[in-house]
Scaffold this active site. Structure first.
Site, PDB file in Angstrom:
ATOM      1  N   ARG A  17       0.842  -1.204   0.000  1.00  0.00           N
ATOM      2  CA  ARG A  17       0.000   0.000   0.000  1.00  0.00           C
ATOM      3  C   ARG A  17       0.878   1.257   0.000  1.00  0.00           C
ATOM      4  NH1 ARG A  17      -2.901   2.418   5.417  1.00  0.00           N
ATOM      5  NH2 ARG A  17      -4.040   4.054   4.329  1.00  0.00           N
ATOM      6  N   ASN A  71      -2.715   1.722  16.224  1.00  0.00           N
ATOM      7  CA  ASN A  71      -2.744   2.571  15.029  1.00  0.00           C
ATOM      8  C   ASN A  71      -4.151   2.445  14.448  1.00  0.00           C
ATOM      9  OD1 ASN A  71      -2.557   3.873  12.594  1.00  0.00           O
ATOM     10  ND2 ASN A  71      -0.603   2.955  12.010  1.00  0.00           N
ATOM     11  N   HIS A  77      -9.318   9.688  12.533  1.00  0.00           N
ATOM     12  CA  HIS A  77      -9.847  10.999  12.179  1.00  0.00           C
ATOM     13  C   HIS A  77     -11.367  11.063  12.213  1.00  0.00           C
ATOM     14  CE1 HIS A  77      -5.703  11.044  10.956  1.00  0.00           C
ATOM     15  NE2 HIS A  77      -5.926  10.187   9.966  1.00  0.00           N
ATOM     16  N   ASP A  84     -13.902   6.861  22.608  1.00  0.00           N
ATOM     17  CA  ASP A  84     -14.668   6.522  23.816  1.00  0.00           C
ATOM     18  C   ASP A  84     -14.190   5.205  24.419  1.00  0.00           C
ATOM     19  OD1 ASP A  84     -16.205   8.797  23.646  1.00  0.00           O
ATOM     20  OD2 ASP A  84     -18.045   7.786  23.012  1.00  0.00           O
ATOM     21  N   GLU A  95      -0.863   5.859  20.848  1.00  0.00           N
ATOM     22  CA  GLU A  95      -1.302   6.001  19.456  1.00  0.00           C
ATOM     23  C   GLU A  95      -0.068   6.088  18.565  1.00  0.00           C
ATOM     24  OE1 GLU A  95      -3.345   9.698  18.919  1.00  0.00           O
ATOM     25  OE2 GLU A  95      -3.692   9.391  16.780  1.00  0.00           O
ATOM     26  N   ARG A 104       0.442  16.008   6.307  1.00  0.00           N
ATOM     27  CA  ARG A 104      -0.351  15.530   5.165  1.00  0.00           C
ATOM     28  C   ARG A 104      -1.635  16.373   5.042  1.00  0.00           C
ATOM     29  NH1 ARG A 104      -0.731   9.162   5.557  1.00  0.00           N
ATOM     30  NH2 ARG A 104      -1.492   9.490   3.419  1.00  0.00           N
ATOM     31  N   ARG A 108      -6.293  14.859   8.276  1.00  0.00           N
ATOM     32  CA  ARG A 108      -5.542  13.922   9.121  1.00  0.00           C
ATOM     33  C   ARG A 108      -5.036  14.583  10.405  1.00  0.00           C
ATOM     34  NH1 ARG A 108      -4.933   9.416   5.674  1.00  0.00           N
ATOM     35  NH2 ARG A 108      -4.834  10.091   3.514  1.00  0.00           N
TER      36      ARG A 108
HETATM   37  C1  DQA Z   1      -1.943   6.168   9.359  1.00  0.00           C
HETATM   38  C2  DQA Z   1      -2.310   7.615   8.981  1.00  0.00           C
HETATM   39  C3  DQA Z   1      -3.784   7.735   8.689  1.00  0.00           C
HETATM   40  O1  DQA Z   1      -4.120   9.079   8.355  1.00  0.00           O
HETATM   41  C4  DQA Z   1      -4.155   6.852   7.509  1.00  0.00           C
HETATM   42  O2  DQA Z   1      -5.540   6.910   7.274  1.00  0.00           O
HETATM   43  C5  DQA Z   1      -3.692   5.453   7.679  1.00  0.00           C
HETATM   44  C6  DQA Z   1      -2.393   5.189   8.296  1.00  0.00           C
HETATM   45  C7  DQA Z   1      -0.432   6.006   9.538  1.00  0.00           C
HETATM   46  O3  DQA Z   1      -0.043   5.000  10.130  1.00  0.00           O
HETATM   47  O4  DQA Z   1       0.353   6.821   9.064  1.00  0.00           O
HETATM   48  O5  DQA Z   1      -4.340   4.514   7.214  1.00  0.00           O
HETATM   49  O6  DQA Z   1      -2.566   5.864  10.584  1.00  0.00           O
END
Ligand code: DQA
Length: 145
Positions: A17, A71, A77, A84, A95, A104, A108
Site C-alpha cells: 500500500r 494505530n 480521524h 470513547d 497512538e 499531510r 488527518r
Molecule cells: C496512518 C495515517 C492515517 O491518516 C491513515 O488513514 C492510515 C495510516 C499512519 O499510520 O500513518 O491509514 O494511521
C-alpha cells in the site's frame, strides 16, 4: 508483560500500500522483528478494517493487558467510538502513526484518539511501534487515572 498491538483499516496491506508513504515492509515481517527485539514481552496482534471490531478488541484487552499500541489508521480521524473505548478501558494506550499525519492533508490533523491516549508517535515509520513498546516497558503498568 502483555502488550497488544492493534491496527486499523488498510494496514493489512502494508508493504504494497502506497510504499512511498508507508514503506515496503509488511506488518507480519515487522512483527517478527518486534518479537525478536522484545523476547520478554507476550504480544497479541489484531488488525481489522471494521470499526466495531476494533472497539471490541480494545475492550477485550483493555482490562487485562499491560499496554496497547494502537494505530487506528483512518478511523483516527473519524471514530468517536474508538476514542470513547480508549477512555473506558484501564490499560494505557499509545497512538502510533507510520506517516507524519501533521504533514499531510488537513483532515488527518484531527484525532479522536490522541486526547484519550497516553501519548502519540507519528511519522517515524514502523519504528514508532518499537518506541511505543519500549515506553510501555519502561513505564510498566502505567494506567489511566
Ligand atoms: C496512518 C495515517 C492515517 O491518516 C491513515 O488513514 C492510515 C495510516 C499512519 O499510520 O500513518 O491509514 O494511521
Amino acid at each position: 508483560m502483555k502488550i497488544a498491538i492493534i491496527n486499523g483499516p488498510n494496514l493489512n496491506l502494508l508493504g504494497t500500500r502506497e510504499p512511498g508513504i508507508y514503506g515496503s515492509q509488511s506488518f507480519e515481517q515487522y512483527f517478527a522483528e518486534l518479537h525478536k527485539h522484545f523476547p520478554e514481552v507476550v504480544f497479541s496482534y489484531f488488525q481489522s478494517n471494521i470499526e466495531g471490531e476494533l472497539v471490541n478488541e480494545l475492550q477485550r484487552v483493555g482490562f487485562e493487558y499491560d499496554g496497547i499500541v494502537l494505530n487506528p489508521a483512518a478511523y483516527t480521524h473519524t471514530s468517536v467510538a474508538i476514542g470513547d473505548a480508549i477512555a473506558a478501558i484501564k490499560t494505557a494506550v499509545i497512538e502510533v502513526h507510520i506517516s507524519n499525519v501533521h504533514a499531510r492533508e488537513d483532515f488527518r490533523k484531527l484525532s479522536h484518539v490522541s486526547g484519550k491516549s497516553v501519548g502519540c508517535i507519528t511519522g517515524l515509520g514502523l519504528k514508532g511501534y518499537e518506541l511505543a513498546v519500549q515506553w510501555l516497558i519502561d513505564n510498566h503498568a502505567t494506567k489511566h487515572a
